[in-house]
Design an enzyme around this catalytic site. Structure first.
Site, PDB file in Angstrom:
ATOM      1  N   THR A  47      38.483  56.520  50.446  1.00 58.50           N
ATOM      2  CA  THR A  47      37.800  55.871  49.585  1.00 58.50           C
ATOM      3  C   THR A  47      38.541  54.173  50.259  1.00 58.50           C
ATOM      4  O   THR A  47      39.823  54.255  49.365  1.00 58.50           O
ATOM      5  CB  THR A  47      37.539  55.735  48.265  1.00 58.50           C
ATOM      6  OG1 THR A  47      36.739  57.039  47.814  1.00 58.50           O
ATOM      7  CG2 THR A  47      37.556  54.476  47.343  1.00 58.50           C
ATOM      8  N   LYS A  89      45.179  54.120  43.163  1.00 57.01           N
ATOM      9  CA  LYS A  89      44.377  53.182  43.887  1.00 57.01           C
ATOM     10  C   LYS A  89      42.716  52.724  44.028  1.00 57.01           C
ATOM     11  O   LYS A  89      42.618  51.493  44.445  1.00 57.01           O
ATOM     12  CB  LYS A  89      45.036  54.421  45.730  1.00 57.01           C
ATOM     13  CG  LYS A  89      44.657  53.636  46.812  1.00 57.01           C
ATOM     14  CD  LYS A  89      42.521  54.246  47.056  1.00 57.01           C
ATOM     15  CE  LYS A  89      42.990  55.476  47.809  1.00 57.01           C
ATOM     16  NZ  LYS A  89      41.434  55.796  48.332  1.00 57.01           N
ATOM     17  N   LYS A 122      31.224  53.147  45.908  1.00 56.64           N
ATOM     18  CA  LYS A 122      32.538  54.713  45.617  1.00 56.64           C
ATOM     19  C   LYS A 122      32.840  53.626  44.407  1.00 56.64           C
ATOM     20  O   LYS A 122      33.534  53.779  43.472  1.00 56.64           O
ATOM     21  CB  LYS A 122      32.756  54.679  47.484  1.00 56.64           C
ATOM     22  CG  LYS A 122      34.145  55.916  46.130  1.00 56.64           C
ATOM     23  CD  LYS A 122      33.679  56.598  45.413  1.00 56.64           C
ATOM     24  CE  LYS A 122      34.659  57.759  44.814  1.00 56.64           C
ATOM     25  NZ  LYS A 122      35.774  58.594  46.059  1.00 56.64           N
TER      26      LYS A 122
END
Length: 303
Positions: free
Chosen positions: A103, A246, A178
């Site tokens: 990701t 993150k 995502k």
């Protein structure tokens, strides 16, 4: 274009951590010849013991492979693995397909796509959802961006690792999808933890309570997979807090660039930063409960 045949298609794998180790193993179990690399060689030991060849760099992996999969930690890791010295694009031959399942930033996926294309290499972004359990059980959801014909060619490989493979559009579309996934999960996580705290303070049996709400409109993956870990006080397994922080940071930055306000995501991001600051960066995301317990001055269940 590759035909995803274990007799003729050589696969490379970079990133053999909590999820990558299992995803790579599933491909090996189907008979694919595998070359692996990981920043810490010991983390790939189970795969090399099972027959995978070791390579000393991403470049060497790419040179030995027709398809290269990556699943590493952070955007800077992705950049180094693909674009750095001894990176994948230094070793990939024309016609090679590179598939990043990390990701990361949609813009970085688009940059890799463009630079790969200059070399005749096909780049795909294919982040996943389902956590360590989904990776172990080959039940991941895979969100894919890239050229449709390339995605169709590698779909048989993705289906070995996941239960739902959906092409979202061009380069970066998988990463944008995502981000949508992580935005939903952020809200789900705080809702799950707060419901457990509420039930605890109300004197409910948490197992009985969960048996009811997990079968109704509140049903979700987090209730089925992470709530039981909280009840058992298992916080050291799962998708790491530092990686979720993150991901949320990427989503917030993308939203800022689109002039889009996401106050719910911003709140959960701050709560997870508190978990990280207290030393919980390598705990599973269910460790959000620890921060909420501290705020309420209670411990949900005795160890």
């Amino acid at each position: 274009m590759i035909n995803a045949d274990p007799k003729t298609t050589r696969i490379g794998w970079i990133g053999t951590g909590v999820m990558g180790r299992w995803m790579c193993q599933h491909l090996m179990d189907k008979g694919f010849q595998m070359t692996v690399h990981n920043r810490t060689r010991e983390r790939a030991q189970s795969l090399t013991d099972a027959g995978a060849a070791w390579a000393d760099s991403p470049e060497a992996v790419a040179a030995a492979s027709d398809v290269v999969f990556t699943i590493v930690g952070f955007p800077e890791d992705v950049r180094a693995v693909y674009l750095g010295e001894n990176g994948i694009l230094a070793g990939a031959k024309p016609g090679c397909v590179v598939v990043d399942m990390t990701t990361t930033q949609p813009s970085l996926s688009q940059e890799i796509y463009a630079k790969a294309g200059e070399k005749g290499v096909h780049a795909v972004d294919a982040p996943v959802s389902g956590g360590d359990v989904g990776a172990r059980n080959a039940q991941l959801s895979v969100m894919v961006g890239g050229d449709k014909n390339v995605v169709e060619a590698i779909t048989p490989l993705l289906e070995i690792m996941g239960k739902k493979i959906v092409w979202q559009g061009g380069a970066g579309a998988g990463q944008h999808t995502k981000m949508c996934n992580q935005i939903v999960i952020s809200g789900t996580m705080i809702g799950m933890c707060e419901s457990l705290l509420y039930g605890y303070k109300a004197g409910l049996d948490p197992d009985v309570m969960l048996s009811s709400i997990s079968g109704g409109a509140a049903a979700c993956w987090s209730l089925d997979n992470l709530a039981p870990r909280i009840l058992r006080r298992e916080f050291d397994t799962g998708f790491f807090v530092e990686h979720f922080v993150k991901d949320m940071g990427i989503a917030l930055e993308e939203a800022r660039q689109m002039n889009l306000a996401l106050p719910g995501l911003a709140l959960v991001h701050q709560l997870y930063l508190a978990v990280k600051a207290s030393g919980g960066e390598r705990l599973g995301t269910q460790a959000l409960m620890l921060a909420l317990e501290q705020m309420s001055n209670i411990e949900f269940r005795q160890k």
